[in-house]
Design a protein around this motif. Structure first.
Motif, PDB file in Angstrom:
ATOM      1  N   PHE A  75       0.834  -1.216   0.000  1.00 27.12           N
ATOM      2  CA  PHE A  75       0.000   0.000   0.000  1.00 27.12           C
ATOM      3  C   PHE A  75       0.860   1.254   0.000  1.00 27.12           C
ATOM      4  O   PHE A  75       0.636   2.182  -0.779  1.00 27.12           O
ATOM      5  N   LEU A  93      -4.638  -2.344  -2.940  1.00 27.32           N
ATOM      6  CA  LEU A  93      -5.571  -1.430  -3.604  1.00 27.32           C
ATOM      7  C   LEU A  93      -6.991  -2.020  -3.605  1.00 27.32           C
ATOM      8  O   LEU A  93      -7.974  -1.306  -3.397  1.00 27.32           O
ATOM      9  N   VAL A  96      -8.516  -1.561  -0.182  1.00 30.39           N
ATOM     10  CA  VAL A  96      -8.926  -0.155   0.007  1.00 30.39           C
ATOM     11  C   VAL A  96     -10.221   0.108  -0.757  1.00 30.39           C
ATOM     12  O   VAL A  96     -11.188   0.673  -0.216  1.00 30.39           O
ATOM     13  N   ILE A 100     -13.963   1.183   1.060  1.00 33.48           N
ATOM     14  CA  ILE A 100     -14.502   2.548   0.951  1.00 33.48           C
ATOM     15  C   ILE A 100     -16.043   2.597   1.033  1.00 33.48           C
ATOM     16  O   ILE A 100     -16.585   3.383   1.832  1.00 33.48           O
ATOM     17  N   GLY A 103     -17.212   1.956   4.583  1.00 33.77           N
ATOM     18  CA  GLY A 103     -16.727   3.006   5.471  1.00 33.77           C
ATOM     19  C   GLY A 103     -17.626   4.231   5.408  1.00 33.77           C
ATOM     20  O   GLY A 103     -18.042   4.773   6.434  1.00 33.77           O
ATOM     21  N   ILE A 104     -17.971   4.639   4.191  1.00 34.21           N
ATOM     22  CA  ILE A 104     -18.790   5.850   4.023  1.00 34.21           C
ATOM     23  C   ILE A 104     -20.233   5.595   4.469  1.00 34.21           C
ATOM     24  O   ILE A 104     -20.780   6.332   5.302  1.00 34.21           O
ATOM     25  N   PHE A 107     -20.616   4.820   8.219  1.00 33.99           N
ATOM     26  CA  PHE A 107     -20.358   5.967   9.084  1.00 33.99           C
ATOM     27  C   PHE A 107     -21.597   6.828   9.265  1.00 33.99           C
ATOM     28  O   PHE A 107     -21.936   7.261  10.354  1.00 33.99           O
ATOM     29  N   PHE A 108     -22.296   7.072   8.158  1.00 32.32           N
ATOM     30  CA  PHE A 108     -23.442   7.985   8.237  1.00 32.32           C
ATOM     31  C   PHE A 108     -24.757   7.270   8.552  1.00 32.32           C
ATOM     32  O   PHE A 108     -25.685   7.901   9.023  1.00 32.32           O
ATOM     33  N   LEU A 226     -12.174   3.272  17.019  1.00 32.14           N
ATOM     34  CA  LEU A 226     -12.893   4.548  17.124  1.00 32.14           C
ATOM     35  C   LEU A 226     -13.776   4.619  18.367  1.00 32.14           C
ATOM     36  O   LEU A 226     -14.093   5.695  18.846  1.00 32.14           O
ATOM     37  N   GLU A 227     -14.162   3.438  18.888  1.00 35.55           N
ATOM     38  CA  GLU A 227     -15.032   3.436  20.069  1.00 35.55           C
ATOM     39  C   GLU A 227     -14.240   3.264  21.369  1.00 35.55           C
ATOM     40  O   GLU A 227     -14.832   3.195  22.439  1.00 35.55           O
ATOM     41  N   PRO A 229     -12.588   5.241  23.298  1.00 33.48           N
ATOM     42  CA  PRO A 229     -12.863   6.177  24.404  1.00 33.48           C
ATOM     43  C   PRO A 229     -14.048   5.756  25.274  1.00 33.48           C
ATOM     44  O   PRO A 229     -14.110   6.109  26.452  1.00 33.48           O
TER      45      PRO A 229
ATOM     46  N   LEU B  37     -25.034  16.047   9.114  1.00 29.70           N
ATOM     47  CA  LEU B  37     -24.738  14.639   8.767  1.00 29.70           C
ATOM     48  C   LEU B  37     -24.343  13.826  10.000  1.00 29.70           C
ATOM     49  O   LEU B  37     -23.503  12.920   9.923  1.00 29.70           O
ATOM     50  N   ALA B  38     -24.908  14.150  11.140  1.00 27.22           N
ATOM     51  CA  ALA B  38     -24.585  13.424  12.384  1.00 27.22           C
ATOM     52  C   ALA B  38     -25.855  13.310  13.227  1.00 27.22           C
ATOM     53  O   ALA B  38     -26.859  13.967  12.947  1.00 27.22           O
ATOM     54  N   TYR B  45     -15.725  13.623  16.483  1.00 30.91           N
ATOM     55  CA  TYR B  45     -14.335  13.309  16.114  1.00 30.91           C
ATOM     56  C   TYR B  45     -14.245  12.125  15.165  1.00 30.91           C
ATOM     57  O   TYR B  45     -13.343  12.022  14.349  1.00 30.91           O
ATOM     58  N   LYS B  46     -15.247  11.217  15.212  1.00 28.42           N
ATOM     59  CA  LYS B  46     -15.222  10.076  14.287  1.00 28.42           C
ATOM     60  C   LYS B  46     -15.464  10.552  12.849  1.00 28.42           C
ATOM     61  O   LYS B  46     -14.852  10.045  11.913  1.00 28.42           O
ATOM     62  N   HIS B  47     -16.380  11.521  12.695  1.00 31.45           N
ATOM     63  CA  HIS B  47     -16.594  12.091  11.370  1.00 31.45           C
ATOM     64  C   HIS B  47     -15.298  12.750  10.879  1.00 31.45           C
ATOM     65  O   HIS B  47     -14.953  12.659   9.701  1.00 31.45           O
ATOM     66  N   LEU B  50     -12.881  10.079   9.692  1.00 31.63           N
ATOM     67  CA  LEU B  50     -13.283   9.555   8.387  1.00 31.63           C
ATOM     68  C   LEU B  50     -12.955  10.559   7.277  1.00 31.63           C
ATOM     69  O   LEU B  50     -12.424  10.171   6.223  1.00 31.63           O
ATOM     70  N   LEU B  54     -10.571   9.934   4.098  1.00 23.84           N
ATOM     71  CA  LEU B  54     -11.019  10.155   2.719  1.00 23.84           C
ATOM     72  C   LEU B  54     -10.118  11.171   2.013  1.00 23.84           C
ATOM     73  O   LEU B  54      -9.836  11.036   0.821  1.00 23.84           O
ATOM     74  N   LEU B  57      -7.034   9.294   1.013  1.00 25.76           N
ATOM     75  CA  LEU B  57      -7.324   8.398  -0.112  1.00 25.76           C
ATOM     76  C   LEU B  57      -7.460   9.187  -1.418  1.00 25.76           C
ATOM     77  O   LEU B  57      -7.019   8.725  -2.475  1.00 25.76           O
ATOM     78  N   PHE B  64      -2.256   8.446  -8.326  1.00 26.75           N
ATOM     79  CA  PHE B  64      -2.418   7.393  -9.338  1.00 26.75           C
ATOM     80  C   PHE B  64      -2.856   7.998 -10.668  1.00 26.75           C
ATOM     81  O   PHE B  64      -2.377   7.606 -11.727  1.00 26.75           O
TER      82      PHE B  64
END
Lengths: 287, 70
Positions: A75, A93, A96, A100, A103-104, A107-108, A226-227, A229, B37-38, B45-47, B50, B54, B57, B64
């Motif tokens: 990587f 790659l 990754v 993605i 992850g996105i 997260f939301f 991330l969790e 804490p 968006l939360a 802090y997690k947002h 991320l 990103l 990346l 590339f």
């Protein structure tokens, strides 16, 4: 939470995280069916789940430790150079790219999805959907085997005509990663949908399982780290939780080794049958 | 559009712009109490983490894109 209950949940989590049967679905359905006194959506349960996930991630890192060293090196090399020149860089790659989408989306949408669907009947319904996904992937694979004219009765290796992870293209890795987003629904298995996606992309069963485990590692590790804490809140019985984490990691390690061996010749059908049975049981008996 | 070296310049520029957007988002989530968006009004802090990932990346993707691939 008593030590016995913590041990039981750790066993459940460790054994179901990597099998294509949905650990989150089990965490929602099984305590309800056994009438245990805890809910996986409670705030107090989060630190416990964090440590269980870290245990599972540690097991996967241990299992693929040499591969992860090569992937990390690949990587960094590929990122700096801006070109891919060997299999390790390519695999990095692909991981990754496959990580993605989840992850996105995760997260939301993870919190709303969990709160919307984390009830036993919904998880039972999604376990049944998971069974259908696994069966569907195997039906597509059987069709591909017929098209490739694999003669199993003649002793031909039915997996030989399919490919390894390193030959995947980025689009297929993104597709498998997109499949992984479905696992945010309690009852849909991350391992199950990524293996199903891998089979549809033409991977051998064992390679689909390997890619699934490699894809799972950064996601599980990130979710856990991330969790972290949350662990420093007052009243968390760290000793009990750490013991449960080690237990979950040990069981996950053994599960992964079993699955790698199983998928040399095995299919997803038995797991589909199990998910359908548990899902229907939850739909009928859950409170 | 191809550069003389065979890289994809428009894609590389687009990814650089995206990287800048994510960098700003990371700083925003670290420094501001927001519910954008939360789930709740807080410092997320997690947002931020991320958004930072990103951003990195996107920078790698831009690297590339600007070079010719085999």
């Amino acid at each position: 939470m008593s030590a016995w209950l913590a041990g039981f949940i750790a066993l459940l989590q460790g054994s179901t995280e990597l099998f294509p049967v949905s650990s989150l679905g089990h965490a929602v359905v099984v305590p309800d069916l056994l009438r245990l006194d805890f809910r996986p959506t409670d705030e107090s349960f989060v630190p416990f789940l964090v440590l269980l996930h870290l245990g599972t991630a540690a097991a996967l890192l241990l299992l693929y430790r040499e591969e992860w060293v090569r992937i990390a090196g690949g990587f960094v090399r590929a990122s700096v150079r801006g070109r891919i020149t060997d299999a390790d860089e390519r695999l990095a790659l692909l991981i990754v790219a496959g990580t993605i989408p989840t992850g996105i989306v995760g997260f939301f949408l993870e919190s709303p999805l969990k709160s919307l669907f984390a009830n036993p009947r919904a998880a039972g319904a999604f376990l049944t959907v998971n069974a259908a996904i696994l069966l569907g992937a195997e039906q597509l694979r059987r069709r591909d085997e017929r098209r490739a004219r694999v003669d199993i009765e003649a002793g031909e290796d039915r997996e030989a005509v399919f490919r390894g992870v390193e030959s995947l293209d980025v689009r297929s890795a993104l597709l498998v990663g997109a499949c992984q987003c479905l696992a945010l629904l309690p009852g849909i298995s991350r391992a199950g949908v990524t293996m199903a996606g891998g089979l549809v992309a033409g991977l051998r069963h064992q390679e689909a399982a390997r890619f699934s485990f490699l894809l799972a590692t950064p996601i599980i590790l990130a979710a856990g780290v991330l969790e972290v804490p949350q662990l420093f809140h007052a009243g968390v019985p760290v000793g009990t939780y750490l013991g449960a984490s080690v237990l979950a990691g040990a069981v996950a390690y053994l599960s992964a080794r079993f699955l790698i061996r199983y998928f040399r010749v095995g299919r997803l059908d038995p797991f589909a049958a199990y998910c359908a049975a548990l899902g229907i049981t939850a739909l009928v008996f859950a409170r | 559009m191809q550069t003389p070296r065979g890289g994809n310049t428009p894609l590389a520029i687009g990814l650089l712009v995206l990287a800048a957007v994510f960098a700003v988002a990371a700083i925003f989530y670290l420094s501001t109490r927001t519910s954008f968006l939360a789930s709740s009004e807080a410092r997320h802090y997690k947002h931020a983490v991320l958004a930072l990932i990103l951003c990195v990346l996107c920078l790698i993707g831009a690297n590339f894109a600007r070079r010719p691939q085999a």
